[in-house]
Design a protein around this motif. Structure first.
Motif, PDB file in Angstrom:
ATOM      1  N   PHE A  38       0.838  -1.190   0.000  1.00 39.77           N
ATOM      2  CA  PHE A  38       0.000   0.000   0.000  1.00 39.77           C
ATOM      3  C   PHE A  38       0.882   1.252   0.000  1.00 39.77           C
ATOM      4  O   PHE A  38       1.994   1.248   0.513  1.00 39.77           O
ATOM      5  N   TYR A  41       0.131   5.079   1.475  1.00 38.19           N
ATOM      6  CA  TYR A  41      -0.770   5.959   2.197  1.00 38.19           C
ATOM      7  C   TYR A  41      -0.225   7.376   2.135  1.00 38.19           C
ATOM      8  O   TYR A  41       0.984   7.604   2.161  1.00 38.19           O
ATOM      9  N   GLN A  43      -0.423  11.103   4.093  1.00 39.49           N
ATOM     10  CA  GLN A  43      -0.803  11.766   5.337  1.00 39.49           C
ATOM     11  C   GLN A  43      -0.511  13.260   5.202  1.00 39.49           C
ATOM     12  O   GLN A  43       0.612  13.703   5.438  1.00 39.49           O
ATOM     13  N   GLN A  65      -6.050  13.294   8.217  1.00 39.72           N
ATOM     14  CA  GLN A  65      -5.947  11.852   8.367  1.00 39.72           C
ATOM     15  C   GLN A  65      -5.228  11.198   7.209  1.00 39.72           C
ATOM     16  O   GLN A  65      -5.193  11.705   6.095  1.00 39.72           O
ATOM     17  N   MET A  66      -4.687  10.043   7.501  1.00 34.03           N
ATOM     18  CA  MET A  66      -3.997   9.234   6.516  1.00 34.03           C
ATOM     19  C   MET A  66      -5.037   8.601   5.602  1.00 34.03           C
ATOM     20  O   MET A  66      -6.052   8.079   6.062  1.00 34.03           O
ATOM     21  N   LEU A  93      -5.657   6.070   2.005  1.00 34.48           N
ATOM     22  CA  LEU A  93      -5.062   5.113   1.092  1.00 34.48           C
ATOM     23  C   LEU A  93      -4.992   5.715  -0.307  1.00 34.48           C
ATOM     24  O   LEU A  93      -5.992   6.211  -0.826  1.00 34.48           O
ATOM     25  N   ARG A 102      -3.170   0.476  -3.834  1.00 33.41           N
ATOM     26  CA  ARG A 102      -2.775  -0.810  -3.275  1.00 33.41           C
ATOM     27  C   ARG A 102      -2.421  -1.774  -4.401  1.00 33.41           C
ATOM     28  O   ARG A 102      -2.904  -1.648  -5.521  1.00 33.41           O
ATOM     29  N   PHE A 162       3.539   7.124   3.100  1.00 36.85           N
ATOM     30  CA  PHE A 162       3.996   5.902   3.758  1.00 36.85           C
ATOM     31  C   PHE A 162       3.749   4.710   2.854  1.00 36.85           C
ATOM     32  O   PHE A 162       2.648   4.521   2.329  1.00 36.85           O
ATOM     33  N   PHE A 164       4.473  -0.389   8.355  1.00 34.15           N
ATOM     34  CA  PHE A 164       4.754   0.845   7.636  1.00 34.15           C
ATOM     35  C   PHE A 164       6.254   1.094   7.527  1.00 34.15           C
ATOM     36  O   PHE A 164       7.035   0.727   8.407  1.00 34.15           O
TER      37      PHE A 164
END
Lengths: 119, 114
Positions: free
Chosen positions: A35, A37, A39, A44-45, A47, A50, A91, A109
């Motif tokens: 994945f 991510y 941030q 908020q983090m 997605l 993927r 991330f 992570f």
């Protein structure tokens, strides 16, 4: 133990240009997911994209695409036509495939890459 | 919009004074997670609930506990915060434990320990 490494603590890109964020991982599993991510500062983090390890085709989501090299255990993120709103910490994360009730299925992570976008 | 909400966004506590962080969700997800993210580090899973089943990570300090009174709410209790517990605490939810289930994160609570 599985590990995720992001070797670029910080990156910078000019608006409208393309940037690639690097990620490598280590695992002995054959079934897993990877994945990316995002941030943003104080938010908020979310997605971004993927990739399932058994799928050879690289995942794509609009301006975001990955280069998944399973043999090399590499999973880079390419952001095309970079926008100011892309500035964030990114991330890379790994999770073994399956349905887990314990620690085996944890999301692991990397330390993140801080991306700056210059106007 | 369905979401994951964390309160407060910023929490200041004193060394050794118990503190509780709150997370709620409107997604009706079965799984709720708590992560600790220290400055310039990766998020680290502390524990998770699948419904009422609690799963504690082996290296989560005993100082950290959690409660989930119902599907919507989950709390992180730090019994005696130390200076090393200052961090961003992230709550996340997912529909199930299978890997294909996306984890949805809240905005986090930044904890300062004086």
């Amino acid at each position: 133990a599985q590990t995720v490494t992001q070797s670029q603590p910080e990156m910078s890109v000019q608006e409208a240009e393309t940037v690639t964020l690097s990620c490598t991982y280590d695992t002995s599993e054959s079934d897993y997911y990877l994945f990316w991510y995002k941030q943003p500062p104080s938010r908020q983090m979310i997605l971004v994209i993927r990739q399932e390890a058994y799928k050879q085709q690289n995942a794509t989501e609009n301006r975001f695409s990955v280069n998944f090299q399973k043999a090399a255990k590499s999973f880079s993120l390419k952001i095309s036509d970079s926008q100011l709103g892309d500035a964030a910490m990114y991330f890379c994360a790994y999770r073994p495939g399956g349905n887990y009730g314990g620690s085996q299925g944890n999301l692991i992570f990397g330390k993140g890459t801080k991306l700056s976008v210059k106007p | 919009d369905a979401m994951v909400i964390q309160n407060p966004r910023y929490q200041v506590t004193q060394f050794g004074k118990p503190v509780t962080l709150s997370c709620s969700q409107t997604l009706n997800h079965n799984v709720m997670y708590w992560y600790q993210q220290k400055s310039s580090q990766a998020p680290k899973l502390l524990f998770h609930y699948y419904d009422k089943d609690f799963n504690n990570e082996a290296d989560t300090p005993d100082n950290f506990q959690s409660r989930r009174p119902n599907t919507s709410f989950c709390f992180l209790d730090i019994r005696s915060p130390g200076l090393g517990d200052a961090a961003m605490y992230l709550c996340a939810t997912s529909r199930g434990l299978a890997t294909y289930n996306e984890q949805f994160f809240g905005p986090g609570t930044r904890l300062t320990v004086l």
